[in-house]
Design an enzyme around this catalytic site. Sequence first.
Site, mmCIF file in Angstrom:
data_model
loop_
_atom_site.group_PDB
_atom_site.id
_atom_site.type_symbol
_atom_site.label_atom_id
_atom_site.label_comp_id
_atom_site.label_asym_id
_atom_site.label_seq_id
_atom_site.Cartn_x
_atom_site.Cartn_y
_atom_site.Cartn_z
ATOM 1 N N TYR A 128 41.239 19.157 44.249
ATOM 2 C CA TYR A 128 42.674 19.467 44.219
ATOM 3 C C TYR A 128 43.005 20.572 45.228
ATOM 4 O O TYR A 128 43.717 20.361 46.187
ATOM 5 C CB TYR A 128 43.091 19.947 42.826
ATOM 6 C CG TYR A 128 43.416 18.861 41.823
ATOM 7 C CD1 TYR A 128 42.867 17.585 41.944
ATOM 8 C CD2 TYR A 128 44.259 19.114 40.753
ATOM 9 C CE1 TYR A 128 43.166 16.597 41.013
ATOM 10 C CE2 TYR A 128 44.565 18.127 39.811
ATOM 11 C CZ TYR A 128 44.002 16.870 39.951
ATOM 12 O OH TYR A 128 44.300 15.901 39.021
ATOM 13 N N SER A 129 42.470 21.789 44.967
ATOM 14 C CA SER A 129 42.851 22.963 45.771
ATOM 15 C C SER A 129 42.397 22.837 47.215
ATOM 16 O O SER A 129 41.409 22.178 47.521
ATOM 17 C CB SER A 129 42.207 24.222 45.193
ATOM 18 O OG SER A 129 42.687 24.464 43.906
ATOM 19 N N GLU A 244 44.513 17.570 29.647
ATOM 20 C CA GLU A 244 43.590 18.704 29.704
ATOM 21 C C GLU A 244 42.880 18.833 28.373
ATOM 22 O O GLU A 244 43.462 18.607 27.310
ATOM 23 C CB GLU A 244 44.364 20.008 30.009
ATOM 24 C CG GLU A 244 44.720 20.180 31.480
ATOM 25 C CD GLU A 244 43.548 20.636 32.339
ATOM 26 O OE1 GLU A 244 42.513 21.019 31.760
ATOM 27 O OE2 GLU A 244 43.678 20.577 33.567
ATOM 28 N N SER A 384 46.523 30.439 37.405
ATOM 29 C CA SER A 384 46.302 31.867 37.140
ATOM 30 C C SER A 384 47.166 32.340 35.972
ATOM 31 O O SER A 384 48.103 31.656 35.561
ATOM 32 C CB SER A 384 46.651 32.682 38.381
ATOM 33 O OG SER A 384 48.051 32.640 38.589
ATOM 34 N N GLU A 386 49.362 34.526 36.023
ATOM 35 C CA GLU A 386 50.747 34.660 36.479
ATOM 36 C C GLU A 386 51.455 33.305 36.426
ATOM 37 O O GLU A 386 52.619 33.215 36.013
ATOM 38 C CB GLU A 386 50.767 35.226 37.906
ATOM 39 C CG GLU A 386 50.355 36.706 37.996
ATOM 40 C CD GLU A 386 48.838 36.935 37.927
ATOM 41 O OE1 GLU A 386 48.086 35.935 37.926
ATOM 42 O OE2 GLU A 386 48.406 38.097 37.887
#
Lengths: 399, 377
Positions: A128-129, A244, A384, A386
């Site tokens: 993904y990232s 998930e 994250s 955040e």
Amino acid sequence: MDMTFTPAEQAFRREVQAFVAENLPAPIARKVADGVEMTRDDMSTWMQILAKQGWLATNWEQKDGGPGWSTAQKHIFEEECAAAGAPDIIPFGTRMVGPVLLAFGTPEQKAKYLPGIVSGEMLWCQGYSEPGAGSDLAQLQLSAKLDGDEYVVNGTKIWTTQAHMADMIFVLARTDNSGRKQDGVTCLLIDMKAPGVTVRPIITIDGRHRFNQEFFDDVRVPVADRVGEAGDGWRIAKYLLGHERSNAAGVAGAVRMLKKLRAIAKAERAEGETLMQDQDFRRTLADVETRLEVLRMTAMRNLARASADKPVGAEASVVKLGMAEIRKDISELSMQAGAYYANPFDPKAIREGWGNQQPIGADYIFKLAPDYFEMRARSIAGGSNEIQKNIIAKRTLGL
Amino acid sequence: MDFELSEDQVLLQESVTRFVADNYSFEQRRKLVDTDQGYSDKQWSQFAELGWLGMPFAEDVGGYGGTPVETMVVLEEFGKGLVAEPYISTIVLGGGALVHGGTAAQQQELIPQVAEGNLKLALGFAERQSRYNLADVQTKAEKSGVDYVLSGMKSVVFGAPTANKFIVSARTGGAARDEGGISLFLVDADASGVSVRGYPTVDGMRAGEVTLDGVKVGADALMGAEGEGFGALETTIDYAIAATAAEAVGAMSALNDMTLEYIKTREQFGQPIGKFQVLQHRMVDMFIAHEEAKSMAMMAAMRIDDEDPNERRKAASATKVQIAKSARFVGQQAIQLHGGIGMTDEYAAGHYFKRLTMIDRSYGDGDYHLARFGAVS
């Protein structure tokens, strides 16, 4: 209101306990207890043991080759596996690619890939990232250009867990740059041994190797290995987020860490007493233990919602946030308990154990600092802290 | 009141800054700490030539008569580059023990060698059971005629693998954890019965387990009066807390700079992440944590040589409490703000975080010094 499991669920818990106790190979359990890095062989051995029992694809319906368990059963299973010190399975096949193929795959794709996923013989990872696309995943740039009946893939993926063990990677690639970013994303299944794929290990500050970066250099991927239509990738990725895994393993993992911390506190002495006898230490420990109770109960409430087929959205973020913080805090407290002996840092011993060498200090202290470093990623990976708070602010509070 | 550095101190600072800029880029440091020894002999000689090794010692023993403020200046700059040479173990800990506990003869003989860069020291003050209590000494020194025989083990001795001489605390009398009855001894690293198991520590530097197995030393190895070494040891460690505080301040300053630069340039959701208010406030808290730590490192540098031992203890412990708080916050948040890249071994932030983590637990963690401050104030 009733927070107990039914007699049938309790019987199931005993069944799982007995199975794991009998079938988890002792060398693998010891590696988990010692925090030694798993090899591909270790992982596939354990995954195939579970598969033979029909307990690998735990989230699948019976018709698809899964056990058809209830949400509570899945929770109990994860909890017991973690409590018994079984390694976490590599989840990308059964929990990500499998459900995606079941929902969006062609009959040919299902025939080709599902058996290897159910049997645990084919290991998957998930790309993904990218270096420029972390929290803002829609920025992803891995390019896939159609050339006849193949895509030509160029670019890179990063933070790919276990890519160095995987046979296949499930990637989100960009097939279109013209419109809204999310609309040009496509899912591809790529053979890790295909020409042009290279894997670079990423060693983290704890000295371990879990993450990797992959480079794709003119990698040719048959259109037959595209999942869904071109441009369906974002929708499929979002579908996956709904699948998930539960937080059961996370809670059980934290319980295991806490148990270890208590053992350390009973063994380590300060001022002629055990650390456990130290008032300040006990208060800090009690604080963590009560917080863990809070999390356990919150996770149970989510479980009850999911069992009743009610949506679990922001509530999952609440547990993920709490879990990240508590695991970081337990690991920090453990490192503090180790005092000076948390300082030695031998990457080979961290990854492979001491072998014939005498440990430096007590072996149970040696990895406390690396574990603390590793745990810092808990509030970064998988969205994250955040980002989790943004989700709650936006979706639940309407801000 | 004057919180400015003197002209000479500014020159010293400039010369250390220049050394760090020239020799301690992240890549240079990485290569260096990956070598067997973990630091450079050439750079150690350079320190000697520049006068940094003799700086804190009196002029009549071959030093330059520097104060703790000079030590602060050097270590703050060292902290910015995570300098790996064994300055703290040799100069601050070993040299400090010589200054506070050594006889005039020992000082005359050894300090010039230290200042010239020809003698490296390491101080063994911790043991397996001691945690942070300097008086919890089980290593024994038994009288044998005019000699002493030392037996025991010293734990996680900073700089042990390349030290030529150790200074160790050993019990010549008194009960477990008594302050009385502790003596300091000089022990040659190659003396019969001394063995060292060296290893890297989490910050990339080196330490070792030092085993003393019936090591015979002469009466001239005893530092000061028998059984009265604790005061010198405690003073030395308080000076080390002041010095390490400055190093931590330097490391925090470099880490904050790096993090600020990162959040200004890293773009997600179409803008630099530093535009998000939640990260702005976090960065401000990191800035404040560094300022608070800097205040305490300055206080420690000016007060650590107070003649009243209780004032010295208070200064050291208050400083350590704040350093532990700030180092922990800045280190942890720097990783969080960097995200994945901060977790990798190939990026600088994680290495600063690891050094700060180790400083947090050196010479007693925040909780230990909070209790100590409470006990002496």
